[in-house]
Design an enzyme around this catalytic site. Structure first.
Site, PDB file in Angstrom:
ATOM      1  N   HIS A 261     -55.822  63.067  68.613  1.00 35.96           N
ATOM      2  CA  HIS A 261     -55.284  61.770  68.214  1.00 35.96           C
ATOM      3  C   HIS A 261     -55.626  60.692  69.230  1.00 35.96           C
ATOM      4  CE1 HIS A 261     -52.770  61.175  64.789  1.00 35.96           C
ATOM      5  NE2 HIS A 261     -52.111  62.297  64.955  1.00 35.96           N
TER       6      HIS A 261
ATOM      7  N   LYS B   3     -45.473  66.690  55.359  1.00 35.87           N
ATOM      8  CA  LYS B   3     -45.984  65.334  55.614  1.00 35.87           C
ATOM      9  C   LYS B   3     -47.462  65.409  55.968  1.00 35.87           C
ATOM     10  CE  LYS B   3     -46.787  61.374  58.046  1.00 35.87           C
ATOM     11  NZ  LYS B   3     -47.961  61.054  58.892  1.00 35.87           N
TER      12      LYS B   3
HETATM   13  C1  MEV Z   1     -48.937  63.693  61.518  1.00 32.12           C
HETATM   14  O1  MEV Z   1     -49.211  62.600  60.681  1.00 32.12           O
HETATM   15  C2  MEV Z   1     -48.880  64.992  60.716  1.00 32.12           C
HETATM   16  C3  MEV Z   1     -48.456  66.226  61.501  1.00 32.12           C
HETATM   17  O2  MEV Z   1     -47.215  65.995  62.149  1.00 32.12           O
HETATM   18  C4  MEV Z   1     -48.348  67.372  60.529  1.00 32.12           C
HETATM   19  C5  MEV Z   1     -47.753  68.636  61.081  1.00 32.12           C
HETATM   20  O3  MEV Z   1     -46.979  68.561  62.053  1.00 32.12           O
HETATM   21  O4  MEV Z   1     -48.030  69.700  60.494  1.00 32.12           O
HETATM   22  C6  MEV Z   1     -49.450  66.550  62.585  1.00 32.12           C
END
Ligand code: MEV
Length: 432
Positions: free
Chosen positions: A379, A265
């Site tokens: 974030h 994702k």
């Molecule tokens: C968030 O949009 C994407 C992540 O969860 C990807 C990952 O965990 O590698 C930060």
């Protein structure tokens, strides 16, 4: 194209950023005017889908610092999630120390499927199709003269037997079609529909479904990068610690489907942002990516992370990338046309390779954060701004409420509302 490194870009005003991008890419403002208006007129939208009542917009950011096969690229990214554009840009900056991203791709081959049912003997019918393969391919090749003129057309035909299914056995004919700079769905679907009567005549069966496969595993784009370990160090973390943390994070995704889904994702955060900015079909890309990630029978990471003989971090990403630069929204949507122009891509393969480079950068951004300080810190401030806006803050209060929530490590709507009330009262009292 001048350098894709534009120091201080983040701190410029929106208009100054646009000016810098236009100048760096050697474009004119009229080339990118669509980005300031959302790009699509109501009238154009009304001709794209059904029951149109309006438009829906996304922020468009620029992925900075990308160097792909030695070429500077400013990458347009349409995405609603904070930190995605910043993450990709930062990792692209680190990758520059290793020469940037090196990419390659297969020919743009898409697969069209014909499901042949009511066949008396599957094995015999399969061979009969192969006996007529040259004729079938020649017929399929004539179906799209425009594609043929540009060097595309029918390339191969494969016949698979599905022995057992809820309706019993059937044949699956794969028509492999070179779609050049198109996404290819229309060309392939048309070819399958027009070829079906011949397949029925050969097999004595009935061709049921005739449709493109989104598991575009003959149309793969690849990207790799090498990050010198020294570039990875930050704060209290040594380069080796960050590298090893990324390797352990990747191992988790390689071994566990629950983690792999989230890991992939993160890759798609970058991939989809460029796919959307260029007017391409992101559902097709998503479907292809996840099916490809499960091709061994077990869902796993699309990327790999390891180290070279000098101990530098090495990342690779290979995935289906069925994107086009002609046809569909890519040619109709003015913002998508501007996006293609900004990147200066001349073929769909070039676009596909840039997209995979962005996916790899995005993956590294997530793994680096997860393996060190955690994802929430980066974030937090952007997320806090969104929460402040959702609580009703505007103007200077957005930053003020957001900063306080970050300082308190409590980014929640109820806290934002309380702070907003507090600050509004304070300013009312000051005025009184
Ligand atoms: C968030 O949009 C994407 C992540 O969860 C990807 C990952 O965990 O590698 C930060």
């Amino acid at each position: 194209m001048a350098s894709s490194r534009i120091p201080g870009f983040y701190n410029l005003t929106l208009n100054d950023r646009l000016t810098q991008v236009v100048e760096a890419a050697g474009l004119s403002f009229s080339d990118v005017a669509a980005w300031q208006t959302g790009g699509l007129s109501l009238d154009a939208a009304d001709h794209m889908i059904e029951n149109v009542i309006g438009l829906h917009s996304l922020p468009l950011g620029i992925g900075l610092n990308f160097m792909v096969n030695g070429r500077e690229v400013l990458v347009p990214m349409a995405v609603e999630e904070p930190s995605v554009v910043a993450g990709a840009s930062f990792m692209a900056k680190l990758a520059r120390a290793g020469g940037g991203f090196y990419t390659s791709s297969t020919e743009p081959l898409m697969i069209g499927q014909m499901q042949v049912v009511q066949v008396a003997n599957l094995y015999e019918a399969r061979l009969k199709i192969y006996e007529q393969k040259a004729d079938l391919l020649a017929a399929a090749d004539e179906i799209d003269p425009v594609l043929k003129r540009f060097g595309g057309g029918a390339r191969d035909l494969e016949v698979r037997i599905v022995e057992d299914s809820p309706i019993g056995g059937f044949l699956v004919v794969h028509l492999v079609y070179d779609v050049r700079d198109a996404m290819g769905a229309n060309a392939v679907n048309t070819a399958c529909e027009l070829l079906a009567p011949q397949v029925e005549a050969i097999t004595g069966g009935k061709v049921h479904l005739r449709i493109l496969s989104n598991l575009a595993d003959r149309r793969i784009a690849r990207a790799r990068c090498t990050i010198p370990t020294s570039e990875l160090a930050f704060g209290d973390f040594s380069g080796e610690q960050v590298r090893d943390g990324i390797l352990a994070a990747w191992a988790f995704a390689a071994a566990d489907p629950y983690r792999a889904a989230t890991h992939n994702k993160g890759i798609m955060n970058g991939v989809d942002a460029v796919v959307i900015a260029t007017g391409n079909d992101w559902r097709a890309i998503e479907a292809g990516a996840h099916a490809y990630a499960a091709r061994s029978g077990r869902y796993t990471s699309l990327s790999t992370w390891g180290q070279d003989s000098a101990g530098n971090l090495v990342g690779t990403l290979e995935m289906p990338m069925a994107v086009g630069i002609v046809g569909g929204a890519t040619k109709v949507h003015p913002a998508a046309k501007a996006a293609i122009k900004l990147m200066g891509v001349k073929t769909a393969s070039e676009l596909a390779e840039i997209i995979v480079a962005v996916g790899l950068a995005q993956n590294m951004a997530a793994l680096r954060a997860l393996a060190t300080e955690g994802i929430q810190r980066g974030h937090m401030s952007l997320h806090a701004r969104q929460v402040a806006i959702a609580a009703g803050a505007s103007g200077d209060l957005i930053e003020k409420v957001a900063a306080q929530m970050v300082a308190e490590k409590t980014v929640r709507i109820d806290r934002a509302e309380a702070l907003l009330q507090e600050y509004t009262h304070a300013s009312d009292a000051a005025k009184a």
